[in-house]
Scaffold this motif. Sequence first.
Motif, PDB file in Angstrom:
ATOM      1  N   SER A  65     -15.660 -22.606 -13.757  1.00  0.00           N
ATOM      2  CA  SER A  65     -16.454 -21.571 -14.379  1.00  0.00           C
ATOM      3  C   SER A  65     -18.256 -21.843 -14.079  1.00  0.00           C
ATOM      4  O   SER A  65     -18.810 -20.652 -13.314  1.00  0.00           O
ATOM      5  CB  SER A  65     -16.495 -21.865 -16.442  1.00  0.00           C
ATOM      6  N   LEU A  66     -17.854 -22.669 -14.292  1.00  0.00           N
ATOM      7  CA  LEU A  66     -19.748 -22.875 -13.338  1.00  0.00           C
ATOM      8  C   LEU A  66     -19.567 -22.448 -11.561  1.00  0.00           C
ATOM      9  O   LEU A  66     -20.630 -21.849 -11.133  1.00  0.00           O
ATOM     10  CB  LEU A  66     -19.485 -24.469 -12.630  1.00  0.00           C
ATOM     11  N   SER A  69     -19.822 -18.697 -12.395  1.00  0.00           N
ATOM     12  CA  SER A  69     -20.943 -17.764 -13.112  1.00  0.00           C
ATOM     13  C   SER A  69     -22.311 -18.195 -11.828  1.00  0.00           C
ATOM     14  O   SER A  69     -22.468 -17.063 -11.831  1.00  0.00           O
ATOM     15  CB  SER A  69     -21.916 -19.266 -13.474  1.00  0.00           C
ATOM     16  N   TYR A  70     -22.057 -18.890 -10.753  1.00  0.00           N
ATOM     17  CA  TYR A  70     -23.036 -18.597  -9.568  1.00  0.00           C
ATOM     18  C   TYR A  70     -22.157 -18.029  -8.942  1.00  0.00           C
ATOM     19  O   TYR A  70     -23.050 -17.030  -8.013  1.00  0.00           O
ATOM     20  CB  TYR A  70     -22.128 -19.899  -8.603  1.00  0.00           C
ATOM     21  N   ALA A  72     -21.273 -14.812  -9.803  1.00  0.00           N
ATOM     22  CA  ALA A  72     -21.870 -13.396 -11.065  1.00  0.00           C
ATOM     23  C   ALA A  72     -23.859 -12.920 -10.567  1.00  0.00           C
ATOM     24  O   ALA A  72     -24.355 -12.652 -10.510  1.00  0.00           O
ATOM     25  CB  ALA A  72     -21.578 -13.886 -11.896  1.00  0.00           C
TER      26      ALA A  72
END
Length: 165
Positions: A65-66, A69-70, A72
């Motif tokens: 998920s990290l 996020s990066y 995105a």
Amino acid sequence: MSRLSFIVVAGFLVIVVPAAPDLLLLLDEQWVGAAAAVRVLAIAALLRAVSAVVPPLLDGVGRPSLTLSYMAVAAVTMPLWFAIAAIVLGGWLGYASVAWAWVIGYPIAFAVLLRFALRHLQLGVGRYVGALLRLFLWTGLAIAAGQGCGRSWPTRWRCRWCARW
């Protein structure tokens, strides 16, 4: 990033940045005009090389998920900086403004990625920066030693760029 890959990337920069016109001449004479953009992109490549290992690391420790996020943040940040650079610098630098967008915009996305990685690994920024500074120091010393050896070679063994020195 491993020390070896950092040394390779930094060595690449030492070759590409000053010798970009000669390297582009190997492709075709029409590409020599792109030397300025190649130099800027080579500088941006150093940061990209450092960031290449972090998403797989985050995925491997169970935090995809990290990585998402990066990605995105990068997907929003980079096109925005491409547009800003084209509008603000395009009339002056032309297509090289996109290369400068990499240098200006990518550190934002990289900062997000680095924050995720350091927080998850419970590694302090100071310790990370200290390790990078040591890599810069040793890379610089290796490059200086290589330059010293290169100057001691007979001129006929040197490439066209090295012969100027």
